[in-house]
Design a protein around this motif. Structure first.
Motif, mmCIF file in Angstrom:
data_model
loop_
_atom_site.group_PDB
_atom_site.id
_atom_site.type_symbol
_atom_site.label_atom_id
_atom_site.label_comp_id
_atom_site.label_asym_id
_atom_site.label_seq_id
_atom_site.Cartn_x
_atom_site.Cartn_y
_atom_site.Cartn_z
ATOM 1 N N ILE A 113 0.875 -1.166 0.022
ATOM 2 C CA ILE A 113 0.199 -0.015 -0.112
ATOM 3 C C ILE A 113 0.800 1.189 0.079
ATOM 4 C CG2 ILE A 113 -1.503 1.313 1.519
ATOM 5 C CD1 ILE A 113 -2.987 -1.296 2.326
ATOM 6 N N ILE A 114 1.967 1.360 0.844
ATOM 7 C CA ILE A 114 2.865 2.616 1.084
ATOM 8 C C ILE A 114 3.796 2.576 -0.365
ATOM 9 C CG2 ILE A 114 4.915 3.288 2.068
ATOM 10 C CD1 ILE A 114 3.899 1.955 4.518
ATOM 11 N N ASP A 115 3.998 1.513 -0.938
ATOM 12 C CA ASP A 115 4.724 1.726 -2.273
ATOM 13 C C ASP A 115 3.713 2.276 -3.476
ATOM 14 O OD1 ASP A 115 7.000 0.246 -1.328
ATOM 15 O OD2 ASP A 115 6.435 -1.691 -1.992
ATOM 16 N N LYS A 116 2.407 1.817 -3.390
ATOM 17 C CA LYS A 116 1.683 2.267 -4.522
ATOM 18 C C LYS A 116 1.237 3.732 -4.171
ATOM 19 C CE LYS A 116 -1.203 -0.925 -6.360
ATOM 20 N NZ LYS A 116 -3.023 -1.482 -6.624
ATOM 21 N N VAL A 117 1.187 4.007 -2.805
ATOM 22 C CA VAL A 117 0.998 5.736 -2.673
ATOM 23 C C VAL A 117 2.138 6.559 -2.955
ATOM 24 C CG1 VAL A 117 0.659 7.386 -0.697
ATOM 25 C CG2 VAL A 117 -0.499 5.091 -0.750
ATOM 26 N N LYS A 118 3.312 5.892 -2.951
ATOM 27 C CA LYS A 118 4.414 6.797 -3.116
ATOM 28 C C LYS A 118 4.713 6.795 -4.419
ATOM 29 C CE LYS A 118 7.483 6.267 0.990
ATOM 30 N NZ LYS A 118 8.543 5.799 1.584
ATOM 31 N N THR A 119 4.420 5.612 -5.340
ATOM 32 C CA THR A 119 4.434 5.833 -6.724
ATOM 33 C C THR A 119 3.563 6.663 -7.302
ATOM 34 O OG1 THR A 119 5.118 3.443 -6.867
ATOM 35 C CG2 THR A 119 4.199 4.372 -8.755
ATOM 36 N N LYS A 120 2.561 6.787 -6.826
ATOM 37 C CA LYS A 120 1.425 7.674 -7.358
ATOM 38 C C LYS A 120 1.957 9.190 -6.890
ATOM 39 C CE LYS A 120 -2.922 8.738 -8.920
ATOM 40 N NZ LYS A 120 -3.598 7.962 -10.147
ATOM 41 N N ASN A 121 2.506 9.674 -5.893
ATOM 42 C CA ASN A 121 2.931 10.894 -5.525
ATOM 43 C C ASN A 121 4.159 10.881 -4.677
ATOM 44 O OD1 ASN A 121 3.438 13.469 -4.650
ATOM 45 N ND2 ASN A 121 1.682 13.582 -3.647
ATOM 46 N N PRO A 122 5.494 10.685 -5.200
ATOM 47 C CA PRO A 122 6.690 10.580 -4.509
ATOM 48 C C PRO A 122 6.811 11.710 -3.170
ATOM 49 C CG PRO A 122 7.173 10.665 -6.903
ATOM 50 C CD PRO A 122 5.730 11.033 -6.712
ATOM 51 N N ALA A 123 6.015 12.788 -3.187
ATOM 52 C CA ALA A 123 6.410 13.644 -2.302
ATOM 53 C C ALA A 123 5.344 13.512 -1.100
ATOM 54 C CB ALA A 123 6.138 14.949 -2.907
ATOM 55 N N VAL A 124 4.415 12.545 -1.254
ATOM 56 C CA VAL A 124 3.627 12.372 -0.174
ATOM 57 C C VAL A 124 4.103 12.023 1.142
ATOM 58 C CG1 VAL A 124 3.243 9.874 -0.537
ATOM 59 C CG2 VAL A 124 1.281 11.214 0.243
ATOM 60 N N LYS A 125 3.623 12.473 2.186
ATOM 61 C CA LYS A 125 4.045 12.222 3.564
ATOM 62 C C LYS A 125 3.104 11.172 4.130
ATOM 63 C CE LYS A 125 5.681 16.858 4.486
ATOM 64 N NZ LYS A 125 5.641 18.177 5.099
ATOM 65 N N ILE A 126 3.691 9.950 4.498
ATOM 66 C CA ILE A 126 3.042 8.770 5.049
ATOM 67 C C ILE A 126 3.290 8.847 6.487
ATOM 68 C CG2 ILE A 126 3.273 6.296 5.067
ATOM 69 C CD1 ILE A 126 2.815 7.341 2.385
ATOM 70 N N VAL A 127 2.228 8.583 7.157
ATOM 71 C CA VAL A 127 1.994 8.316 8.616
ATOM 72 C C VAL A 127 1.337 7.029 8.885
ATOM 73 C CG1 VAL A 127 0.603 9.195 10.703
ATOM 74 C CG2 VAL A 127 1.414 10.854 8.990
ATOM 75 N N VAL A 128 2.061 6.139 9.673
ATOM 76 C CA VAL A 128 1.569 4.859 10.083
ATOM 77 C C VAL A 128 1.361 4.870 11.226
ATOM 78 C CG1 VAL A 128 2.338 2.413 10.431
ATOM 79 C CG2 VAL A 128 3.439 3.741 8.361
ATOM 80 N N ALA A 129 0.071 4.196 11.541
ATOM 81 C CA ALA A 129 -0.857 4.242 12.750
ATOM 82 C C ALA A 129 -0.598 2.884 13.391
ATOM 83 C CB ALA A 129 -2.248 4.372 12.569
ATOM 84 N N GLY A 130 0.296 3.091 14.596
ATOM 85 C CA GLY A 130 0.418 1.644 15.362
ATOM 86 C C GLY A 130 -0.817 0.983 15.950
#
Length: 202
Positions: A113-130
């Protein structure tokens, strides 16, 4: 002279225009969707309100789906990413844990999922909820499950919410009768927990 005035007015409008709103997408399961509550009572809507009150130009999207697993999250991701996203908050995996699904597969799905999001927009900021799972899943499974989220955050240079339900899980007064999903007051606390990690990214 008229042309000059129009040019000045146009330039003033250009420089005084508000910056485009940053799109924050919450991608999760029933915890994000606000199980048992209205969309306005779920923590993403609370975050929208709090940030707007602080003068932040943001557009919060609640893409939570009750019962969603990490595998299900992959299948609907392309549809969700049809619009540009500036901050992507990933809140999935809890249902995998409750069902005792293989941990390596959960981690692989979340990474996909993270890979897909980054491919779509390399500048996106990701937050992972533990997340955590109940102790009845066994100490080995419980411990390894909890480690998935900080490992994903570290690998992807993402921000980490150590535990989404901090100060809410296990508190009867802050949860619905099922003991799993936060009630209105619980979602207010979750919103503050998320904001501590999210706000610095804006």
């Amino acid at each position: 002279m008229v042309v000059k005035k129009l040019l000045i007015i146009s330039l003033l409008a250009l420089f005084s225009a508000a910056p485009p709103a940053k799109v924050i997408l919450f991608y999760g399961d029933s915890l994000t969707a606000g199980n048992g509550l209205s969309v306005e009572e779920a923590f993403p809507a609370i975050i929208q309100k709090k940030l707007t009150e602080k003068g932040k130009s943001v557009k919060v999207i609640n893409a939570g789906l009750s019962g969603e697993t990490s595998a299900g999250g992959i299948s609907r991701l392309d549809w969700v990413l049809r619009q540009p996203v500036d901050v992507f908050v990933l809140e999935l995996g809890a249902n995998d844990g409750l069902r005792g699904l293989p941990l390596d597969q959960t981690q692989k799905n979340l990474q996909a999922i993270i890979d897909k999001v980054k491919t779509k927009n390399p500048a996106v900021k990701i937050v992972v909820a533990g997340m955590m799972v109940p102790p009845n899943m066994g100490p080995d499974y419980t411990t390894k499950f909890q480690k998935i989220f900080p490992a994903l955050a570290k690998k992807n240079n993402a921000a980490l919410i150590p535990f989404l339900l901090q100060d809410v899980a296990g508190n009867e007064k802050l949860n619905n009768p099922d003991g799993i999903h936060p009630n209105v007051e619980g979602h207010k606390i979750v919103a503050n927990t998320v904001l501590k990690v999210l706000e610095p990214l804006l």
